[in-house]
Design a protein around this motif. Structure first.
Motif, PDB file in Angstrom:
ATOM      1  N   THR A   9       0.838  -1.203   0.000  1.00  0.00           N
ATOM      2  CA  THR A   9       0.000   0.000   0.000  1.00  0.00           C
ATOM      3  C   THR A   9       0.869   1.248   0.000  1.00  0.00           C
ATOM      4  O   THR A   9       0.612   2.192  -0.752  1.00  0.00           O
ATOM      5  CB  THR A   9      -0.943  -0.016   1.217  1.00  0.00           C
ATOM      6  OG1 THR A   9      -1.748  -1.200   1.175  1.00  0.00           O
ATOM      7  CG2 THR A   9      -1.860   1.200   1.212  1.00  0.00           C
ATOM      8  N   LEU A  12       2.471   1.737  -3.393  1.00  0.00           N
ATOM      9  CA  LEU A  12       1.525   2.275  -4.374  1.00  0.00           C
ATOM     10  C   LEU A  12       1.176   3.728  -4.093  1.00  0.00           C
ATOM     11  O   LEU A  12       0.750   4.451  -5.001  1.00  0.00           O
ATOM     12  CB  LEU A  12       0.266   1.408  -4.415  1.00  0.00           C
ATOM     13  CG  LEU A  12       0.459   0.077  -5.130  1.00  0.00           C
ATOM     14  CD1 LEU A  12      -0.664  -0.893  -4.807  1.00  0.00           C
ATOM     15  CD2 LEU A  12       0.571   0.293  -6.630  1.00  0.00           C
ATOM     16  N   ILE A  47      -5.051   8.373  -6.140  1.00  0.00           N
ATOM     17  CA  ILE A  47      -4.748   7.035  -5.628  1.00  0.00           C
ATOM     18  C   ILE A  47      -3.534   7.103  -4.690  1.00  0.00           C
ATOM     19  O   ILE A  47      -3.526   6.504  -3.615  1.00  0.00           O
ATOM     20  CB  ILE A  47      -4.495   6.040  -6.778  1.00  0.00           C
ATOM     21  CG1 ILE A  47      -5.779   5.791  -7.582  1.00  0.00           C
ATOM     22  CG2 ILE A  47      -3.916   4.719  -6.264  1.00  0.00           C
ATOM     23  CD1 ILE A  47      -6.907   5.144  -6.824  1.00  0.00           C
ATOM     24  N   GLY A  51      -3.694   6.592  -0.751  1.00  0.00           N
ATOM     25  CA  GLY A  51      -2.983   5.403  -0.300  1.00  0.00           C
ATOM     26  C   GLY A  51      -2.369   5.589   1.078  1.00  0.00           C
ATOM     27  O   GLY A  51      -2.300   4.640   1.871  1.00  0.00           O
ATOM     28  N   TRP A  73     -10.399   0.994  -2.695  1.00  0.00           N
ATOM     29  CA  TRP A  73      -9.209   1.737  -3.117  1.00  0.00           C
ATOM     30  C   TRP A  73      -8.395   0.927  -4.122  1.00  0.00           C
ATOM     31  O   TRP A  73      -7.946   1.461  -5.140  1.00  0.00           O
ATOM     32  CB  TRP A  73      -8.368   2.092  -1.892  1.00  0.00           C
ATOM     33  CG  TRP A  73      -7.096   2.809  -2.217  1.00  0.00           C
ATOM     34  CD1 TRP A  73      -6.955   4.130  -2.544  1.00  0.00           C
ATOM     35  CD2 TRP A  73      -5.786   2.238  -2.262  1.00  0.00           C
ATOM     36  NE1 TRP A  73      -5.622   4.416  -2.780  1.00  0.00           N
ATOM     37  CE2 TRP A  73      -4.887   3.267  -2.613  1.00  0.00           C
ATOM     38  CE3 TRP A  73      -5.276   0.967  -2.029  1.00  0.00           C
ATOM     39  CZ2 TRP A  73      -3.518   3.068  -2.745  1.00  0.00           C
ATOM     40  CZ3 TRP A  73      -3.913   0.754  -2.156  1.00  0.00           C
ATOM     41  CH2 TRP A  73      -3.050   1.801  -2.512  1.00  0.00           C
ATOM     42  N   ASN A  74      -8.227  -0.352  -3.865  1.00  0.00           N
ATOM     43  CA  ASN A  74      -7.463  -1.197  -4.777  1.00  0.00           C
ATOM     44  C   ASN A  74      -8.187  -1.403  -6.108  1.00  0.00           C
ATOM     45  O   ASN A  74      -7.552  -1.401  -7.166  1.00  0.00           O
ATOM     46  CB  ASN A  74      -7.139  -2.539  -4.119  1.00  0.00           C
ATOM     47  CG  ASN A  74      -5.978  -2.412  -3.173  1.00  0.00           C
ATOM     48  OD1 ASN A  74      -4.860  -2.171  -3.595  1.00  0.00           O
ATOM     49  ND2 ASN A  74      -6.246  -2.541  -1.886  1.00  0.00           N
ATOM     50  N   GLY A  77      -7.685   1.638  -8.023  1.00  0.00           N
ATOM     51  CA  GLY A  77      -6.289   1.686  -8.469  1.00  0.00           C
ATOM     52  C   GLY A  77      -6.071   0.872  -9.734  1.00  0.00           C
ATOM     53  O   GLY A  77      -5.348   1.291 -10.641  1.00  0.00           O
ATOM     54  N   ILE A  78      -6.699  -0.302  -9.802  1.00  0.00           N
ATOM     55  CA  ILE A  78      -6.603  -1.125 -11.018  1.00  0.00           C
ATOM     56  C   ILE A  78      -7.264  -0.406 -12.181  1.00  0.00           C
ATOM     57  O   ILE A  78      -6.705  -0.319 -13.281  1.00  0.00           O
ATOM     58  CB  ILE A  78      -7.243  -2.513 -10.792  1.00  0.00           C
ATOM     59  CG1 ILE A  78      -6.409  -3.322  -9.796  1.00  0.00           C
ATOM     60  CG2 ILE A  78      -7.386  -3.264 -12.115  1.00  0.00           C
ATOM     61  CD1 ILE A  78      -7.069  -4.608  -9.332  1.00  0.00           C
ATOM     62  N   HIS A 114      -2.037  -3.941  -7.020  1.00  0.00           N
ATOM     63  CA  HIS A 114      -3.376  -3.755  -6.446  1.00  0.00           C
ATOM     64  C   HIS A 114      -4.119  -5.089  -6.395  1.00  0.00           C
ATOM     65  O   HIS A 114      -4.814  -5.377  -5.414  1.00  0.00           O
ATOM     66  CB  HIS A 114      -4.178  -2.740  -7.273  1.00  0.00           C
ATOM     67  CG  HIS A 114      -3.803  -1.323  -7.016  1.00  0.00           C
ATOM     68  ND1 HIS A 114      -4.093  -0.664  -5.845  1.00  0.00           N
ATOM     69  CD2 HIS A 114      -3.159  -0.409  -7.791  1.00  0.00           C
ATOM     70  CE1 HIS A 114      -3.660   0.575  -5.905  1.00  0.00           C
ATOM     71  NE2 HIS A 114      -3.085   0.758  -7.084  1.00  0.00           N
ATOM     72  N   LEU A 117      -2.921  -7.101  -3.516  1.00  0.00           N
ATOM     73  CA  LEU A 117      -3.501  -6.584  -2.274  1.00  0.00           C
ATOM     74  C   LEU A 117      -4.937  -7.063  -2.085  1.00  0.00           C
ATOM     75  O   LEU A 117      -5.337  -7.429  -0.973  1.00  0.00           O
ATOM     76  CB  LEU A 117      -3.441  -5.052  -2.257  1.00  0.00           C
ATOM     77  CG  LEU A 117      -2.102  -4.482  -1.811  1.00  0.00           C
ATOM     78  CD1 LEU A 117      -1.998  -3.003  -2.155  1.00  0.00           C
ATOM     79  CD2 LEU A 117      -1.895  -4.705  -0.332  1.00  0.00           C
TER      80      LEU A 117
END
Length: 145
Positions: A9, A12, A47, A51, A73-74, A77-78, A114, A117
């Motif tokens: 995290t 990222l 992001i 993060g 959030w992940n 992010g993707i 991501h 995670l």
């Protein structure tokens, strides 16, 4: 497991470095990003900055809302990384040092981190930590009174 989640995290959150380029989008100078890159730059900045908040929450708090926020959030992010890849294909920015170093793979590396995670967050031991109980559904027999 939690240490790896926090490490990824925080790594990222480095996506916030795009804050240094947002003001130059579309200026047309040497090394300036094309205007089409404005949204991917903003997405990376959001992001990256968020993060840090997600890492703090994962380290210091627990509960369904923390776990859900980390999943969302992940996922975002993707989506952001893949959207930026599409912009990269249609409007290249060859002067960006990350593209010079990693090429188009940098978008997939971020998306893969991501995804890792998300996979880690879905592990029963991690869910148990954030939920405070075993997250697997159990069938409890009715209590007779």
């Amino acid at each position: 497991m939690r240490s790896l989640i926090l490490l990824l995290t925080l790594m990222l959150s480095g996506r916030m470095m795009t804050l240094a380029f947002i003001h130059r989008a579309g200026r047309g100078g040497i090394g300036d990003p094309p205007i089409a890159w404005l949204m991917p730059l903003i997405g990376d900045a959001v992001i990256g900055v968020s993060g840090l908040l997600v890492a703090y929450l994962l380290a210091k708090r627990a509960g369904l809302w923390v776990w859900t926020a980390a999943l969302i959030w992940n996922a975002l992010g993707i989506w952001d990384a893949m959207s930026a890849y599409i912009v990269h294909l249609t409007t290249p920015w060859p002067a960006f040092f990350m593209i010079q170093a990693f090429g188009g793979a940098m978008f997939f590396i971020a998306a893969a981190m991501h995804a890792i995670l998300i996979t880690l967050l879905l592990r029963a031991s991690v869910m148990q930590h954030y939920f405070g109980a075993d997250p697997r559904p159990t069938i409890t027999p009715p209590v007779r009174q």
